[in-house]
Design a protein around this motif. Structure first.
Motif, PDB file in Angstrom:
ATOM      1  N   ARG A 164       0.832  -1.204   0.000  1.00  0.00           N
ATOM      2  CA  ARG A 164       0.000   0.000   0.000  1.00  0.00           C
ATOM      3  C   ARG A 164       0.870   1.259   0.000  1.00  0.00           C
ATOM      4  O   ARG A 164       0.633   2.201  -0.779  1.00  0.00           O
ATOM      5  CB  ARG A 164      -0.930   0.004   1.216  1.00  0.00           C
ATOM      6  CG  ARG A 164      -1.827   1.249   1.280  1.00  0.00           C
ATOM      7  CD  ARG A 164      -2.616   1.304   2.563  1.00  0.00           C
ATOM      8  NE  ARG A 164      -3.587   0.214   2.674  1.00  0.00           N
ATOM      9  CZ  ARG A 164      -3.499  -0.811   3.508  1.00  0.00           C
ATOM     10  NH1 ARG A 164      -2.466  -0.893   4.340  1.00  0.00           N
ATOM     11  NH2 ARG A 164      -4.428  -1.746   3.545  1.00  0.00           N
ATOM     12  N   GLU A 165       1.876   1.288   0.872  1.00  0.00           N
ATOM     13  CA  GLU A 165       2.730   2.470   0.966  1.00  0.00           C
ATOM     14  C   GLU A 165       3.555   2.660  -0.303  1.00  0.00           C
ATOM     15  O   GLU A 165       3.766   3.786  -0.753  1.00  0.00           O
ATOM     16  CB  GLU A 165       3.630   2.354   2.194  1.00  0.00           C
ATOM     17  CG  GLU A 165       2.860   2.446   3.510  1.00  0.00           C
ATOM     18  CD  GLU A 165       3.756   2.288   4.727  1.00  0.00           C
ATOM     19  OE1 GLU A 165       4.949   1.919   4.536  1.00  0.00           O
ATOM     20  OE2 GLU A 165       3.277   2.520   5.850  1.00  0.00           O
ATOM     21  N   ALA A 208       3.343   5.950  -3.037  1.00  0.00           N
ATOM     22  CA  ALA A 208       4.516   6.824  -2.985  1.00  0.00           C
ATOM     23  C   ALA A 208       5.337   6.662  -4.265  1.00  0.00           C
ATOM     24  O   ALA A 208       4.836   6.901  -5.357  1.00  0.00           O
ATOM     25  CB  ALA A 208       5.334   6.502  -1.732  1.00  0.00           C
ATOM     26  N   THR A 209       6.599   6.232  -4.130  1.00  0.00           N
ATOM     27  CA  THR A 209       7.473   6.143  -5.304  1.00  0.00           C
ATOM     28  C   THR A 209       6.944   5.175  -6.344  1.00  0.00           C
ATOM     29  O   THR A 209       7.097   5.390  -7.547  1.00  0.00           O
ATOM     30  CB  THR A 209       8.887   5.701  -4.877  1.00  0.00           C
ATOM     31  OG1 THR A 209       8.796   4.465  -4.163  1.00  0.00           O
ATOM     32  CG2 THR A 209       9.541   6.752  -4.002  1.00  0.00           C
ATOM     33  N   GLY A 210       6.315   4.092  -5.896  1.00  0.00           N
ATOM     34  CA  GLY A 210       5.797   3.103  -6.832  1.00  0.00           C
ATOM     35  C   GLY A 210       4.700   3.655  -7.718  1.00  0.00           C
ATOM     36  O   GLY A 210       4.574   3.267  -8.884  1.00  0.00           O
ATOM     37  N   ARG A 248       6.179   5.558 -10.660  1.00  0.00           N
ATOM     38  CA  ARG A 248       6.839   4.638 -11.587  1.00  0.00           C
ATOM     39  C   ARG A 248       5.818   3.887 -12.434  1.00  0.00           C
ATOM     40  O   ARG A 248       5.915   3.839 -13.661  1.00  0.00           O
ATOM     41  CB  ARG A 248       7.706   3.649 -10.804  1.00  0.00           C
ATOM     42  CG  ARG A 248       8.408   2.605 -11.684  1.00  0.00           C
ATOM     43  CD  ARG A 248       9.322   1.734 -10.832  1.00  0.00           C
ATOM     44  NE  ARG A 248      10.154   0.883 -11.658  1.00  0.00           N
ATOM     45  CZ  ARG A 248       9.987  -0.435 -11.797  1.00  0.00           C
ATOM     46  NH1 ARG A 248       8.980  -1.027 -11.183  1.00  0.00           N
ATOM     47  NH2 ARG A 248      10.787  -1.145 -12.563  1.00  0.00           N
ATOM     48  N   TRP A 249       4.817   3.298 -11.782  1.00  0.00           N
ATOM     49  CA  TRP A 249       3.865   2.459 -12.512  1.00  0.00           C
ATOM     50  C   TRP A 249       2.835   3.273 -13.282  1.00  0.00           C
ATOM     51  O   TRP A 249       2.314   2.815 -14.301  1.00  0.00           O
ATOM     52  CB  TRP A 249       3.210   1.468 -11.552  1.00  0.00           C
ATOM     53  CG  TRP A 249       4.203   0.443 -11.106  1.00  0.00           C
ATOM     54  CD1 TRP A 249       4.927   0.444  -9.949  1.00  0.00           C
ATOM     55  CD2 TRP A 249       4.649  -0.692 -11.855  1.00  0.00           C
ATOM     56  NE1 TRP A 249       5.783  -0.633  -9.924  1.00  0.00           N
ATOM     57  CE2 TRP A 249       5.635  -1.342 -11.077  1.00  0.00           C
ATOM     58  CE3 TRP A 249       4.311  -1.210 -13.102  1.00  0.00           C
ATOM     59  CZ2 TRP A 249       6.276  -2.495 -11.515  1.00  0.00           C
ATOM     60  CZ3 TRP A 249       4.946  -2.359 -13.535  1.00  0.00           C
ATOM     61  CH2 TRP A 249       5.924  -2.998 -12.748  1.00  0.00           C
ATOM     62  N   ARG A 250       2.552   4.483 -12.837  1.00  0.00           N
ATOM     63  CA  ARG A 250       1.674   5.357 -13.625  1.00  0.00           C
ATOM     64  C   ARG A 250       2.315   5.652 -14.985  1.00  0.00           C
ATOM     65  O   ARG A 250       1.637   5.673 -16.008  1.00  0.00           O
ATOM     66  CB  ARG A 250       1.418   6.658 -12.868  1.00  0.00           C
ATOM     67  CG  ARG A 250       0.532   7.650 -13.624  1.00  0.00           C
ATOM     68  CD  ARG A 250       0.147   8.831 -12.741  1.00  0.00           C
ATOM     69  NE  ARG A 250       1.320   9.508 -12.207  1.00  0.00           N
ATOM     70  CZ  ARG A 250       1.967  10.501 -12.838  1.00  0.00           C
ATOM     71  NH1 ARG A 250       1.548  10.919 -14.019  1.00  0.00           N
ATOM     72  NH2 ARG A 250       3.013  11.067 -12.279  1.00  0.00           N
ATOM     73  N   SER A 282      -4.274   0.859  -3.493  1.00  0.00           N
ATOM     74  CA  SER A 282      -3.655   2.179  -3.514  1.00  0.00           C
ATOM     75  C   SER A 282      -4.668   3.269  -3.846  1.00  0.00           C
ATOM     76  O   SER A 282      -5.286   3.260  -4.907  1.00  0.00           O
ATOM     77  CB  SER A 282      -2.520   2.211  -4.549  1.00  0.00           C
ATOM     78  OG  SER A 282      -2.120   3.539  -4.825  1.00  0.00           O
ATOM     79  N   GLU A 283      -4.811   4.219  -2.950  1.00  0.00           N
ATOM     80  CA  GLU A 283      -5.709   5.349  -3.191  1.00  0.00           C
ATOM     81  C   GLU A 283      -5.263   6.162  -4.403  1.00  0.00           C
ATOM     82  O   GLU A 283      -6.093   6.634  -5.192  1.00  0.00           O
ATOM     83  CB  GLU A 283      -5.762   6.235  -1.945  1.00  0.00           C
ATOM     84  CG  GLU A 283      -6.716   7.417  -2.045  1.00  0.00           C
ATOM     85  CD  GLU A 283      -6.772   8.233  -0.762  1.00  0.00           C
ATOM     86  OE1 GLU A 283      -7.463   9.266  -0.764  1.00  0.00           O
ATOM     87  OE2 GLU A 283      -6.122   7.838   0.227  1.00  0.00           O
TER      88      GLU A 283
END
Length: 227
Positions: A11-12, A16-18, A21-23, A91-92
């Motif tokens: 979730r975190e 955050a950084t993930g 990256r994935w967007r 993930s919000e």
């Protein structure tokens, strides 16, 4: 490490950084070669799911749960094809991005319906449940419970993808672990296909279609099961 710890880390990471990256990976902007390769592989998995579902000729009005929807890469085209989609992600930020993309593409916000939920919190009944590339966040001893829960939501069909555990892919993962980088997830679990199939069989499913998508840095086994 407990399952709760894994869930919190995931979730975190994706808030955050993930997320950044994935967007980018799941978008259409400029990315590096590795990210482009992953984008290509993931899109191939999405395209295969769409191809399989369209081949059955009954997508119009079909109720589908997209569990772990990310930025809506599958949910949005399913809605375009007439399915009634309930999509969720832990993930919000991912859900927020999915909503924005859906409105921009579909020019409405009623379908898909996006919610922030982890897999264990999902409820309801759907003709089809789809869960793509989420099992990688679940250790083997927790995978059976997760698959059983998804099975309880699906009335007729479940589509599930996972990173298969083979000697070659296990070696590739170990090599990748030496170069974690600041934006990589801290855990990635591979699963033996035979183990996943047994879990599905124990939950009353029969495998109908099975394929492997692989690029240089993306590999995913996709199973469609029915009952």
């Amino acid at each position: 490490m407990t399952a709760l710890d894994d869930k919190t880390i995931v979730r975190e990471y994706f808030n955050a950084t993930g997320f950044d990256r994935w967007r980018r990976i799941y978008g259409d902007g400029e990315v590096n070669k590795v990210q482009l390769d992953i984008r290509t592989g993931h899109q191939q998995t999405v395209d295969t799911v769409l191809e399989w579902l369209q081949a059955d000729g009954n997508l119009e009005g079909l109720t589908i749960c997209d569990a772990g929807c990310g930025v809506g890469s599958l949910s949005i085209p399913l809605a375009q094809l007439g399915a009634k989609v309930s999509a969720s992600d832990i993930s919000e930020k991912m859900v927020g991005e999915a909503k924005e993309r859906a409105i921009a593409t579909l020019e409405q916000s009623e379908n898909p319906v996006f919610t922030v939920q982890d897999l264990e919190a999902l409820s309801g009944k759907y003709h089809t449940v789809v869960c793509l590339d989420v099992l990688i966040h679940y250790p083997q001893d927790k995978a059976a419970d997760m698959i059983a829960h998804l099975s309880s939501l699906a009335e007729s069909r479940l589509l599930l993808s996972f990173a298969p555990k083979t000697l070659a892919y296990s070696l590739l993962k170990k090599i990748g672990d030496f170069f974690p980088g600041p934006s990589k997830a801290t855990r990635a679990y591979l699963h033996r296909e035979a183990d996943v199939v047994k879990i599905l069989t124990d939950n009353g499913w029969t495998v109908q279609r099975n394929t492997l998508t692989k690029t240089r840095f993306y590999f995913s086994r996709l199973l469609e099961v029915t009952r």
